[in-house]
Scaffold this motif. Structure first.
Motif, mmCIF file in Angstrom:
data_model
loop_
_atom_site.group_PDB
_atom_site.id
_atom_site.type_symbol
_atom_site.label_atom_id
_atom_site.label_comp_id
_atom_site.label_asym_id
_atom_site.label_seq_id
_atom_site.Cartn_x
_atom_site.Cartn_y
_atom_site.Cartn_z
ATOM 1 N N LEU A 326 0.850 -1.181 0.000
ATOM 2 C CA LEU A 326 0.000 0.000 0.000
ATOM 3 C C LEU A 326 0.892 1.239 0.000
ATOM 4 O O LEU A 326 1.613 1.506 0.960
ATOM 5 C CB LEU A 326 -0.927 0.013 1.214
ATOM 6 C CG LEU A 326 -1.974 -1.117 1.263
ATOM 7 C CD1 LEU A 326 -2.843 -0.980 2.505
ATOM 8 C CD2 LEU A 326 -2.836 -1.127 0.010
ATOM 9 N N VAL A 327 0.840 1.996 -1.122
ATOM 10 C CA VAL A 327 1.682 3.178 -1.314
ATOM 11 C C VAL A 327 0.841 4.425 -1.059
ATOM 12 O O VAL A 327 -0.255 4.581 -1.628
ATOM 13 C CB VAL A 327 2.260 3.209 -2.746
ATOM 14 C CG1 VAL A 327 3.151 4.435 -2.929
ATOM 15 C CG2 VAL A 327 3.043 1.934 -3.027
ATOM 16 N N LEU A 328 1.318 5.334 -0.218
ATOM 17 C CA LEU A 328 0.565 6.535 0.156
ATOM 18 C C LEU A 328 0.443 7.491 -1.035
ATOM 19 O O LEU A 328 1.439 7.845 -1.664
ATOM 20 C CB LEU A 328 1.261 7.237 1.317
ATOM 21 C CG LEU A 328 0.580 8.516 1.828
ATOM 22 C CD1 LEU A 328 -0.794 8.208 2.422
ATOM 23 C CD2 LEU A 328 1.473 9.211 2.856
ATOM 24 N N ASN A 329 -0.806 7.881 -1.315
ATOM 25 C CA ASN A 329 -1.060 8.899 -2.339
ATOM 26 C C ASN A 329 -1.187 10.284 -1.705
ATOM 27 O O ASN A 329 -0.548 11.239 -2.131
ATOM 28 C CB ASN A 329 -2.347 8.584 -3.101
ATOM 29 C CG ASN A 329 -2.118 7.514 -4.166
ATOM 30 O OD1 ASN A 329 -0.992 7.256 -4.547
ATOM 31 N ND2 ASN A 329 -3.190 6.894 -4.621
ATOM 32 N N LYS A 330 -2.035 10.368 -0.695
ATOM 33 C CA LYS A 330 -2.217 11.660 -0.032
ATOM 34 C C LYS A 330 -2.819 11.448 1.351
ATOM 35 O O LYS A 330 -3.413 10.398 1.643
ATOM 36 C CB LYS A 330 -3.118 12.577 -0.852
ATOM 37 C CG LYS A 330 -4.545 12.071 -1.038
ATOM 38 C CD LYS A 330 -5.352 13.045 -1.867
ATOM 39 C CE LYS A 330 -6.782 12.535 -2.066
ATOM 40 N NZ LYS A 330 -7.591 13.484 -2.861
ATOM 41 N N GLU A 331 -2.622 12.438 2.193
ATOM 42 C CA GLU A 331 -3.168 12.420 3.543
ATOM 43 C C GLU A 331 -4.221 13.506 3.654
ATOM 44 O O GLU A 331 -4.014 14.635 3.211
ATOM 45 C CB GLU A 331 -2.062 12.648 4.572
ATOM 46 C CG GLU A 331 -2.569 12.672 6.010
ATOM 47 C CD GLU A 331 -1.456 12.915 7.021
ATOM 48 O OE1 GLU A 331 -1.769 13.046 8.228
ATOM 49 O OE2 GLU A 331 -0.279 12.992 6.603
#
Length: 384
Positions: A326-331
């Motif tokens: 799971l790669v972070l796109n945005k917070e």
């Protein structure tokens, strides 16, 4: 919390039909694209499952050869107890597991042949004294040209033949632990004692009182386990990678889950024609452990080290034959949006997995901890 993750999977399955959810919900939702899934995890869920973010990093992956073997001792630390002449067991004071010292009494045998051997020795000894005197007399006479050479040579031959017989009988008595000097003094015994040639412990006993044992029958076995080692069996295809000094880790699966350390000490030079395997001798780092000779072992020999890019094992989510991260796109204010991205894995250690397609993922934030619930749920299905 488990309910929330089960809901996450259900929503992921139907995300193509329902992509709008309330921003206040605590359930994760997925948004499908052509290449990967978009996964939303709330901050409450992120913290509750103790998730963590990190990037790809360099790791050391060790190449190993997996082998089987056993705990063993050097050949000179084993002794099979036999007798040079058969006899009946009259004394067996030991039990399996008993510790013995070098030279300690192991077993006693009785046989009338022992008496006959000593009688013959005495007779030959008496004859030898007469023949020696006759030989000396004939030699003196011959030198003074009083007797013929034939008489001298006959006396010499008879004496030396008898001397050889005497020495042979004397050696037999010594091998049977009978003192020749005692026999010459008239002390004839009807039994012999067998003593331990090494210090160690009794590993097996094959006789009992009253039993007859023939020459070369194994009476008992003694093992000196002061120095034990690993005797490993390596396939022919792997042997060129094995060298002295390489690290070994091994387990005794039937006795313990503990991992022990050893080192390659000797590599065999011949191949077993039947199994096509070669013996490798490993020195154990801590021989004080309660190892028993003959224990089966599973081992890994470390043949090479590779520095590559990897992730903690917990970051990898297996789905069938595929592996995802799971790669972070945005917070956002309420949570995190991730891309469910497939990765190709390589070598693995107890803590990390090599990522072969790492280049496009370098520097990106990835969930590296707290994926246990996702991992468990993925066994039952996965998002479209």
């Amino acid at each position: 919390m488990k309910y929330l993750y089960i809901s996450f999977l259900a929503i992921a399955l139907f995300s193509c039909q329902n992509q709008e959810n309330s921003s206040t919900t605590q359930k994760p939702h997925a948004e499908n694209t052509e290449h990967h899934d978009q996964v939303f995890i709330s901050k409450q869920q992120f913290q509750g499952e103790k998730m963590a973010l990190d990037t790809l990093s360099q790791q050391t992956f060790k190449e190993t050869v997996v082998v089987n073997g056993m705990i063993d001792v050097p050949p000179h630390n084993k002794s099979k107890i036999t007798t040079f002449m058969g006899g009946y067991i009259t004394q067996t004071p030991l039990l399996i597991g008993d510790e013995v010292k070098k030279g300690q009494l192991l077993v006693s045998l009785k046989n009338t042949e022992f008496v006959t051997l000593q009688q013959t020795f005495l007779e030959v000894a008496e004859q030898l004294q007469y023949l020696e005197n006759e030989y000396t007399r004939q030699k003196t006479l011959y030198e003074e040209q009083i007797t013929s050479q034939k008489s001298y040579l006959k006396a010499e031959s008879t004496y030396k033949s008898n001397l050889a017989h005497y020495n042979g009988l004397k050696k037999k008595l010594e091998m049977l632990n009978i003192n020749p000097k005692s026999v010459l003094n008239g002390n004839i015994v009807d039994n012999i004692n067998i003593y331990s040639p090494i210090a160690g412990s009794v590993s097996s006993i094959h006789v009992s009182n009253g039993a007859f044992v023939a020459a070369s029958d194994v009476i008992m076995e003694i093992i000196d386990s002061e120095h034990i080692h690993l005797e490993l069996s390596v396939f022919e295809k792997d042997i060129m990678n094995i060298k002295k000094g390489q690290k070994i880790t091994f387990k005794i699966p039937e006795a313990s889950n503990e991992t022990f350390l050893a080192e390659v000490h000797l590599v065999g030079s011949t191949i077993d024609e039947t199994t096509r395997r070669i013996k490798v001798h490993g020195h154990i780092a801590d021989e004080s452990k309660p190892f028993i000779v003959g224990m089966f072992s599973e081992a890994e020999i470390y043949t090479n080290e590779l520095v590559s890019i990897g992730l903690p094992n917990e970051a990898i989510i297996p789905v069938g034959d595929h592996h995802y991260i799971l790669v972070l796109n945005k917070e956002t204010e309420t949570g995190y949006q991730f891309s469910k991205t497939e990765v190709t894995i390589g070598k693995q250690t107890e803590s990390h997995t090599e990522i072969l397609n790492a280049k496009p993922l370098l520097g990106k934030q990835i969930i590296t901890a707290g994926t246990s619930m996702l991992l468990n749920d993925s066994e039952g299905g996965h998002s479209h």
